[in-house]
Design a protein around this motif. Sequence first.
Motif, PDB file in Angstrom:
ATOM      1  N   ASP A 199      12.133   9.455   2.092  1.00 49.32           N
ATOM      2  CA  ASP A 199      11.532  10.785   1.983  1.00 49.32           C
ATOM      3  C   ASP A 199      10.238  10.772   1.172  1.00 49.32           C
ATOM      4  O   ASP A 199       9.255  11.402   1.561  1.00 49.32           O
ATOM      5  N   VAL A 200      10.250  10.061   0.047  1.00 49.93           N
ATOM      6  CA  VAL A 200       9.083  10.149  -0.846  1.00 49.93           C
ATOM      7  C   VAL A 200       7.965   9.184  -0.460  1.00 49.93           C
ATOM      8  O   VAL A 200       6.796   9.446  -0.754  1.00 49.93           O
ATOM      9  N   GLY A 207       6.350  14.398 -12.731  1.00 46.51           N
ATOM     10  CA  GLY A 207       7.482  14.724 -11.866  1.00 46.51           C
ATOM     11  C   GLY A 207       7.564  13.856 -10.621  1.00 46.51           C
ATOM     12  O   GLY A 207       8.616  13.275 -10.313  1.00 46.51           O
ATOM     13  N   SER A 208       6.466  13.746  -9.906  1.00 52.04           N
ATOM     14  CA  SER A 208       6.479  12.962  -8.666  1.00 52.04           C
ATOM     15  C   SER A 208       6.632  11.474  -8.946  1.00 52.04           C
ATOM     16  O   SER A 208       7.242  10.743  -8.156  1.00 52.04           O
ATOM     17  N   LEU A 243       9.903   6.357  -8.752  1.00 49.84           N
ATOM     18  CA  LEU A 243      10.529   5.248  -9.470  1.00 49.84           C
ATOM     19  C   LEU A 243      12.047   5.297  -9.357  1.00 49.84           C
ATOM     20  O   LEU A 243      12.703   4.257  -9.256  1.00 49.84           O
ATOM     21  N   ALA A 244      12.614   6.504  -9.338  1.00 48.55           N
ATOM     22  CA  ALA A 244      14.062   6.637  -9.148  1.00 48.55           C
ATOM     23  C   ALA A 244      14.462   6.143  -7.766  1.00 48.55           C
ATOM     24  O   ALA A 244      15.528   5.529  -7.599  1.00 48.55           O
ATOM     25  N   GLY A 300       0.780  -1.232   0.000  1.00 50.36           N
ATOM     26  CA  GLY A 300       0.000   0.000   0.000  1.00 50.36           C
ATOM     27  C   GLY A 300       0.811   1.280   0.000  1.00 50.36           C
ATOM     28  O   GLY A 300       0.267   2.357   0.287  1.00 50.36           O
ATOM     29  N   LEU A 301       2.101   1.197  -0.345  1.00 48.47           N
ATOM     30  CA  LEU A 301       2.940   2.396  -0.339  1.00 48.47           C
ATOM     31  C   LEU A 301       2.778   3.225  -1.611  1.00 48.47           C
ATOM     32  O   LEU A 301       3.190   4.385  -1.648  1.00 48.47           O
ATOM     33  N   HIS A 302       2.199   2.643  -2.644  1.00 53.39           N
ATOM     34  CA  HIS A 302       1.895   3.406  -3.857  1.00 53.39           C
ATOM     35  C   HIS A 302       0.787   2.697  -4.622  1.00 53.39           C
ATOM     36  O   HIS A 302       0.450   1.541  -4.319  1.00 53.39           O
TER      37      HIS A 302
END
Length: 203
Positions: free
Chosen positions: A191-192, A129-130, A135-136, A44-46
């Motif tokens: 962070d993201v 952008g996000s 993905l990076a 569930g993180l993305h």
Amino acid sequence: MSTMDILDIVIDFGKKYNFGRGSSHAFKVRDLALKIFDGTKQLGLHDMGSRKRLWLEIAALLHDIGVSAGGEHHESSRNLILSSKELRDLLGSSVLEAIAWISFFHRSKPNPLKYSDPEWREYLKSRYGSVVIKLAAILRIADALDRSLTQVVDDVKLKMSNDKLLIEVFSEEDVSVEVERAREKAQLFEDVFNVMIEVRQVL
């Protein structure tokens, strides 16, 4: 065109540059990146879907192709990806740019959240952008898990433990170098995705 057909063309493109550090590294990083993508989605993180998963797969395969060009290889990789008419015709300009930026940010620096390049700052405002940053962040950890370029990591499994994301690294060999490097490159992910990461080998 099917996903397999797209990947066949991407792989042929990567072969022109020996994938930068060889196909074994590129394919191992690809496999690990997809496992992390799938595992974090399951937790569930993305909520990114198959299209973004394919972007990650392509970026993982091509992230090091600039090594053969010398200089800062992350910049060279991005430039080579963007300069490919074949890939542009295949994927479209906007998707190719996203993949090029994902590849660019696979190293621990620069930090895409703070990177001041005007072209990037403008791109960061776009709808992708996000996504590129997320993905990076995944690609950084996958790349770290083949730090020695010897494909010693057999598998990874993800679970939430005590409010931390635990990345279990499976190998019959010593992967302390990979584990340490993954910890070092985890900051962007933390962070993201707003989660702390623990990386440890499972014997």
